[in-house]
Write a protein that holds these residues in place. Structure first.
Motif, PDB file in Angstrom:
ATOM      1  N   THR A 115       0.824  -1.214   0.000  1.00  0.00           N
ATOM      2  CA  THR A 115       0.000   0.000   0.000  1.00  0.00           C
ATOM      3  C   THR A 115       0.855   1.260   0.000  1.00  0.00           C
ATOM      4  O   THR A 115       0.487   2.261  -0.615  1.00  0.00           O
ATOM      5  N   GLN A 116       2.007   1.231   0.673  1.00  0.00           N
ATOM      6  CA  GLN A 116       2.872   2.414   0.680  1.00  0.00           C
ATOM      7  C   GLN A 116       3.472   2.655  -0.699  1.00  0.00           C
ATOM      8  O   GLN A 116       3.599   3.789  -1.139  1.00  0.00           O
ATOM      9  N   ARG A 117       3.819   1.584  -1.378  1.00  0.00           N
ATOM     10  CA  ARG A 117       4.385   1.748  -2.730  1.00  0.00           C
ATOM     11  C   ARG A 117       3.328   2.294  -3.679  1.00  0.00           C
ATOM     12  O   ARG A 117       3.606   3.180  -4.478  1.00  0.00           O
ATOM     13  N   ARG A 118       2.111   1.779  -3.586  1.00  0.00           N
ATOM     14  CA  ARG A 118       1.038   2.266  -4.468  1.00  0.00           C
ATOM     15  C   ARG A 118       0.730   3.731  -4.202  1.00  0.00           C
ATOM     16  O   ARG A 118       0.331   4.466  -5.093  1.00  0.00           O
ATOM     17  N   ALA A 119       0.903   4.168  -2.954  1.00  0.00           N
ATOM     18  CA  ALA A 119       0.604   5.550  -2.583  1.00  0.00           C
ATOM     19  C   ALA A 119       1.721   6.522  -2.969  1.00  0.00           C
ATOM     20  O   ALA A 119       1.514   7.730  -2.965  1.00  0.00           O
ATOM     21  N   THR A 120       2.888   6.001  -3.322  1.00  0.00           N
ATOM     22  CA  THR A 120       4.025   6.847  -3.686  1.00  0.00           C
ATOM     23  C   THR A 120       3.895   7.295  -5.131  1.00  0.00           C
ATOM     24  O   THR A 120       3.771   6.480  -6.027  1.00  0.00           O
TER      25      THR A 120
END
Length: 90
Positions: free
Chosen positions: A36-41
């Protein structure tokens, strides 16, 4: 390299702990999609390497916890470092 699963999103990565301070990490295509953090970056630049993903704190924490529990080997014989601030509070 040993498998570790992120406790936040379920992304499965492989990791190697050379020491408590040094970790090598490999992402699978599935883990990249799940994180989820990668998708939000968002990409910060169109230039090469300027939009590199800085890392996921949840995966980092999951790897550290796996090492603390003994589920991920730490190659160095040095002991786990303690937090001096926590020691002073005791």
């Amino acid at each position: 390299m040993e498998p570790v699963t992120c406790t936040a999103c379920g992304a499965g990565v492989t990791a190697r702990k050379s020491s408590w301070d040094q970790t090598t990490l490999q992402w699978t295509a599935d883990a990249l999609e799940r994180c989820t953090q990668r998708r939000a970056t968002e990409a910060r630049s169109d230039r090469p390497n300027r939009s590199a993903f800085p890392g996921c704190t949840s995966v980092r924490d999951s790897i550290r916890e796996a090492a603390v529990r003994g589920e991920l080997s730490v190659q160095s014989d040095e002991p786990l470092k303690t937090n001096p601030a926590q020691e002073a509070d005791r």
